[in-house]
Write an enzyme that holds these catalytic residues in place. Structure first.
Site, PDB file in Angstrom:
ATOM      1  N   GLU A 174     -38.262  50.164  12.449  1.00 42.94           N
ATOM      2  CA  GLU A 174     -37.367  49.119  12.982  1.00 42.94           C
ATOM      3  C   GLU A 174     -37.005  49.416  14.433  1.00 42.94           C
ATOM      4  OE1 GLU A 174     -34.141  48.083  10.274  1.00 42.94           O
ATOM      5  OE2 GLU A 174     -35.570  47.464   8.737  1.00 42.94           O
ATOM      6  N   GLU A 290     -40.587  48.451   3.513  1.00 40.59           N
ATOM      7  CA  GLU A 290     -39.244  48.400   2.926  1.00 40.59           C
ATOM      8  C   GLU A 290     -39.089  47.006   2.346  1.00 40.59           C
ATOM      9  OE1 GLU A 290     -35.884  49.637   5.325  1.00 40.59           O
ATOM     10  OE2 GLU A 290     -37.090  51.188   6.289  1.00 40.59           O
TER      11      GLU A 290
HETATM   12  O1  AHR Z   1     -33.158  50.879   3.521  1.00 41.36           O
HETATM   13  C1  AHR Z   1     -31.971  50.903   4.257  1.00 41.36           C
HETATM   14  C2  AHR Z   1     -32.193  50.605   5.732  1.00 41.36           C
HETATM   15  O2  AHR Z   1     -32.636  49.288   5.884  1.00 41.36           O
HETATM   16  C3  AHR Z   1     -33.256  51.416   6.425  1.00 41.36           C
HETATM   17  O3  AHR Z   1     -32.783  52.635   6.875  1.00 41.36           O
HETATM   18  C4  AHR Z   1     -33.616  50.544   7.588  1.00 41.36           C
HETATM   19  O4  AHR Z   1     -34.950  50.724   8.013  1.00 41.36           O
HETATM   20  C5  AHR Z   1     -33.376  49.124   7.075  1.00 41.36           C
HETATM   21  O5  AHR Z   1     -32.663  48.364   7.961  1.00 41.36           O
END
Ligand code: AHR
Length: 485
Positions: A174, A290
């Site tokens: 991110e 994710e």
């Molecule tokens: O999974 C929780 C958080 O969500 C992670 O650290 C980040 O990459 C995303 O915004």
């Protein structure tokens, strides 16, 4: 009973289903690593050198294909050298993102030991936001170099003379947000610098570049000029609708709509990647590294939420999307493995239980490495207050030689479905499998009722070459059937 059909084209393979689509993610966040995975070697909780035995065993049984670590946002603040060597020499640092102190007892060697115990392929996310190419290059050398350098010898001193051969490396996380708040053009320049030092001529790593929404991805690839230097582009997909428990019927359906909204993103980003691949189409994959439900209950610093049957059904819908796009989705990692967000395992001190989502992973496991097939679903749809149409049946299919594996979810909250499964120009015989059902959509497992939601045996009738599957409301089935001509 509602009628629906799933028509499968047995000879139209979409591609091989990469097992890594069923992958996982563990970050130094809340009780995911500390307490959930790592209890330390002196804990009264049974452990292998500090790693919880019960959790490691549950992950091994599930045959988790890949595990991403150490973040998430944590990755772009992490100095890997803090987490190696003698445990009493490791520094305690602030975990700036997740409001806790990090004692670094679970570092690179502990993570890679967890991967060895569970059989998971490691996926390490490097630090681009606050780190340097030199630091990440050294990390790769520490893990992988098979020679006599100081870093290779340091790894041997730390107990692992053989290289770990870590193949999957994320170049930041991110970086449009917690990974440095960069513009895509700026990240592309950083990516190029990092990639230069990570891919010397004698190593072949799989590099995962940080993506975001479609505009970011376009600007990033456009600045690079081609997709030649990346192996995967990562996107994240979190979704929610109402609270994690106590949701309304409409919020139940809306969550499914939010889960399915990943599909158009995958289609658009795949087209984009193919455009920038030029003469070598199909080499670069998408990594949804994710994804999962993020309910309002999951607040900092713990990000703990109930993990319900509804969440598990939404994961089934997402898996069907991944299978349908097996030619472009190369990896996906649910967030996160233990105790945080859309967890598959939860713990409370010495107690451990499997969430319904663990069982949905188990149900879908046979798809791994099969050839994904086109499956056309015809069913009713439910309209949500927000104006989305949610098809009541979600399905995907794959084959392994003469065996068909099909997963079907009846999303309808109150009506059972009679689903006819047929294969064009072939017959199906002898169908059996498993079902995940629950007494309520917000059912959870817990220390006192660890098997409230669990898999049960399931079979359906095979007549005149097709299957007739009765599926209760809000339930998922996974069925093996023989393909006969
Ligand atoms: O999974 C929780 C958080 O969500 C992670 O650290 C980040 O990459 C995303 O915004």
């Amino acid at each position: 009973m509602a009628q629906a059909s799933v028509k499968i084209l047995p000879d139209r393979s979409i591609g091989t289903i990469n097992p890594n689509i069923y992958g996982h993610f563990a970050e130094h966040l809340g009780r995911c690593i500390d307490e959930g995975i790592w209890v330390g070697p002196y804990s009264p909780i049974d452990n292998h050198g500090g790693i919880r035995t019960d959790v490691a065993e549950a992950l091994r049984k599930l045959e988790i294909p890949v595990l991403r670590w150490p973040g998430g946002c944590f990755a772009d603040a992490y100095d890997w050298r803090d987490g190696i060597g003698s445990s009493d020499q490791r520094p305690i640092r602030r975990n700036i993102w997740w409001g806790r102190e990090e004692d670094n007892q679970f570092g690179t060697d502990e993570f890679l030991r967890l991967c060895e115990i569970t059989g998971a392929q490691p996926y390490i996310c490097g630090n681009v936001g606050s780190g340097s190419p030199r630091e990440m290059m050294d990390w790769v050398e520490y893990c992988n170099y098979d020679g006599n350098t100081d870093l290779a010898r340091l790894r041997a001193e730390n107990g692992h003379p053989d290289p770990y051969e870590v193949d999957l490396w994320g170049v930041g996380n991110e970086n449009w947000g917690c990974g440095g708040h960069m513009e895509p053009e700026e990240y592309a320049r950083h990516y190029r610098r990092f990639e230069t030092y990570l891919q010397p001529r004698d190593t072949e790593l799989t590099l995962i570049a940080c993506g975001h929404d479609h505009c970011w991805n376009h600007a990033f690839l456009n600045t690079l000029g081609s997709a030649d230097s990346i192996d995967m582009l990562s996107i994240h997909h979190y979704y929610k609708a109402g609270p994690g428990t106590g949701f309304s019927d409409d919020e139940y359906y809306q969550l499914m709509a939010e889960a399915i909204s990943l599909e158009p993103r995958i289609i658009r980003d795949t087209h984009l990647i193919r455009f920038f691949e030029g003469d070598n189409p199909g080499r670069v994959g998408l990594a949804i590294d994710e994804w999962g439900c993020w309910h309002p209950e999951a607040t900092r610093p713990r990000l703990y939420q109930p993990s319900t049957h509804r969440d598990a059904l939404s994961a089934a819908v997402v898996f069907d999307v991944f299978n349908r796009h097996a030619d472009s989705v190369a990896m996906a990692n649910i967030a996160q493995t233990v105790n945080v967000l859309h967890a598959i395992i939860q713990t409370d001190e010495e107690k451990m239980w499997l969430t319904p989502t663990y069982h949905i992973f188990d149900l879908y496991r046979p798809h791994m490495n099969n050839k994904a097939l086109e499956a056309m679903t015809d069913c009713e749809a439910v309209a949500t207050d927000a104006g989305d149409e949610v098809p009541c049946v979600s399905a995907s299919a794959s084959r392994d030689g003469d065996r068909l594996f099909v997963t079907i979810t009846n999303l309808h909250l109150s009506e059972a479905a009679e689903v006819t499964v047929s294969l064009s120009e072939c017959d199906l015989a002898f169908a059996e499998g498993q079902i995940l059902s629950a007494d309520a959509p917000d059912a959870v497992n817990g220390p006192d009722a660890p098997d409230r939601v669990t898999l049960a045996e399931y079979c359906c009738d095979a007549e005149n070459g097709s299957l007739s599957c009765g599926i209760p409301a809000a339930s998922s089935v996974g069925i093996w059937a023989d393909i006969t001509q």
